[in-house]
Design a protein around this motif. Structure first.
Motif, PDB file in Angstrom:
ATOM      1  N   THR A   1     -21.770  57.130  77.535  1.00 17.85           N
ATOM      2  CA  THR A   1     -22.563  57.795  78.564  1.00 17.85           C
ATOM      3  C   THR A   1     -23.970  57.220  78.572  1.00 17.85           C
ATOM      4  OG1 THR A   1     -21.286  59.814  78.302  1.00 17.85           O
ATOM      5  CG2 THR A   1     -23.430  60.025  79.358  1.00 17.85           C
TER       6      THR A   1
ATOM      7  N   TYR B   1     -28.667  60.825  81.165  1.00 14.10           N
ATOM      8  CA  TYR B   1     -28.703  62.204  80.688  1.00 14.10           C
ATOM      9  C   TYR B   1     -29.914  62.896  81.295  1.00 14.10           C
ATOM     10  CZ  TYR B   1     -32.253  60.335  77.519  1.00 14.10           C
ATOM     11  OH  TYR B   1     -33.369  59.723  77.008  1.00 14.10           O
TER      12      TYR B   1
ATOM     13  N   SER C   1     -33.099  61.949  71.777  1.00 18.13           N
ATOM     14  CA  SER C   1     -31.987  61.833  72.728  1.00 18.13           C
ATOM     15  C   SER C   1     -30.795  61.133  72.093  1.00 18.13           C
ATOM     16  CB  SER C   1     -32.441  61.078  73.979  1.00 18.13           C
ATOM     17  OG  SER C   1     -33.447  61.812  74.646  1.00 18.13           O
TER      18      SER C   1
ATOM     19  N   ARG D   1     -29.093  63.538  69.711  1.00 18.04           N
ATOM     20  CA  ARG D   1     -28.339  64.524  70.497  1.00 18.04           C
ATOM     21  C   ARG D   1     -27.020  63.916  70.980  1.00 18.04           C
ATOM     22  NH1 ARG D   1     -32.133  65.574  73.800  1.00 18.04           N
ATOM     23  NH2 ARG D   1     -33.088  67.108  72.465  1.00 18.04           N
ATOM     24  N   ALA D   2     -27.058  62.672  71.443  1.00 11.71           N
ATOM     25  CA  ALA D   2     -25.841  61.987  71.917  1.00 11.71           C
ATOM     26  C   ALA D   2     -24.861  61.751  70.767  1.00 11.71           C
ATOM     27  CB  ALA D   2     -26.211  60.669  72.596  1.00 11.71           C
TER      28      ALA D   2
ATOM     29  N   SER E   1     -24.611  63.578  68.050  1.00 15.14           N
ATOM     30  CA  SER E   1     -24.062  64.901  67.735  1.00 15.14           C
ATOM     31  C   SER E   1     -22.936  65.261  68.706  1.00 15.14           C
ATOM     32  CB  SER E   1     -25.179  65.955  67.799  1.00 15.14           C
ATOM     33  OG  SER E   1     -24.650  67.237  67.630  1.00 15.14           O
ATOM     34  N   GLN E   2     -23.151  65.014  69.978  1.00 15.86           N
ATOM     35  CA  GLN E   2     -22.136  65.295  70.993  1.00 15.86           C
ATOM     36  C   GLN E   2     -20.918  64.399  70.809  1.00 15.86           C
ATOM     37  OE1 GLN E   2     -21.926  67.715  73.089  1.00 15.86           O
ATOM     38  NE2 GLN E   2     -20.249  67.015  74.363  1.00 15.86           N
ATOM     39  N   HIS E   3     -21.137  63.159  70.393  1.00 10.23           N
ATOM     40  CA  HIS E   3     -20.042  62.210  70.148  1.00 10.23           C
ATOM     41  C   HIS E   3     -19.144  62.708  69.000  1.00 10.23           C
ATOM     42  CE1 HIS E   3     -18.111  58.251  69.711  1.00 10.23           C
ATOM     43  NE2 HIS E   3     -18.348  58.362  68.426  1.00 10.23           N
TER      44      HIS E   3
ATOM     45  N   THR F   1     -19.071  65.955  67.673  1.00 15.94           N
ATOM     46  CA  THR F   1     -18.555  67.298  67.936  1.00 15.94           C
ATOM     47  C   THR F   1     -18.839  67.679  69.380  1.00 15.94           C
ATOM     48  OG1 THR F   1     -19.110  67.855  65.647  1.00 15.94           O
ATOM     49  CG2 THR F   1     -18.501  69.669  67.094  1.00 15.94           C
ATOM     50  N   PRO F   2     -17.964  67.267  70.298  1.00 12.79           N
ATOM     51  CA  PRO F   2     -18.211  67.611  71.709  1.00 12.79           C
ATOM     52  C   PRO F   2     -18.241  69.120  71.907  1.00 12.79           C
ATOM     53  CG  PRO F   2     -16.439  65.997  71.485  1.00 12.79           C
ATOM     54  CD  PRO F   2     -16.764  66.493  70.106  1.00 12.79           C
ATOM     55  N   LEU F   3     -19.196  69.573  72.696  1.00 12.70           N
ATOM     56  CA  LEU F   3     -19.297  71.011  72.984  1.00 12.70           C
ATOM     57  C   LEU F   3     -18.414  71.393  74.130  1.00 12.70           C
ATOM     58  CD1 LEU F   3     -23.144  71.493  72.597  1.00 12.70           C
ATOM     59  CD2 LEU F   3     -21.358  72.056  70.962  1.00 12.70           C
TER      60      LEU F   3
END
Length: 99
Positions: free
Chosen positions: A36, A39, A87, A90-91, A93-95, A97-99
């Motif tokens: 991605t 953002y 940023s 944060r990316a 972390s999302q990678h 453990t996707p929310l």
């Protein structure tokens, strides 16, 4: 003088970043292929405007490119790089453990 409830030292930040790196290595994540690019981000000036904050678009690809330049000492590390690093974290972390 206003008392800060969110006070943190550079030593504490250093410890947290070292622990973050150790955590990522511990779960077997050594490289992050983040797909991605764009953002949304709320500029720091608008953080307290909870009703209608201004939202701007950031580019993770640009952030990573500039952070790599800073890591190689090709450019100085500035406060803008702190936003870029936030940023990126944060990316990541999302990678993981996707929310």
């Amino acid at each position: 003088m206003k008392q800060s409830n969110a006070k943190i030292t550079t030593d504490e930040l250093k410890s947290l970043l070292q622990r973050a790196t150790a955590y990522l290595e511990g779960i077997g994540e050594g490289t992050f292929d983040l797909e991605t690019d764009y953002y949304a981000i709320i500029p720091t000036d608008d953080w307290e405007k909870l009703e209608q904050p201004q939202v701007v678009i950031g580019s993770l690809f640009d952030d990573v490119a500039e952070l790599k330049r800073a890591a190689k000492n090709e450019v100085p590390f500035t406060s803008v790089d702190l936003d870029r690093l936030a940023s990126l974290l944060r990316a990541i972390s999302q990678h993981i453990t996707p929310l």
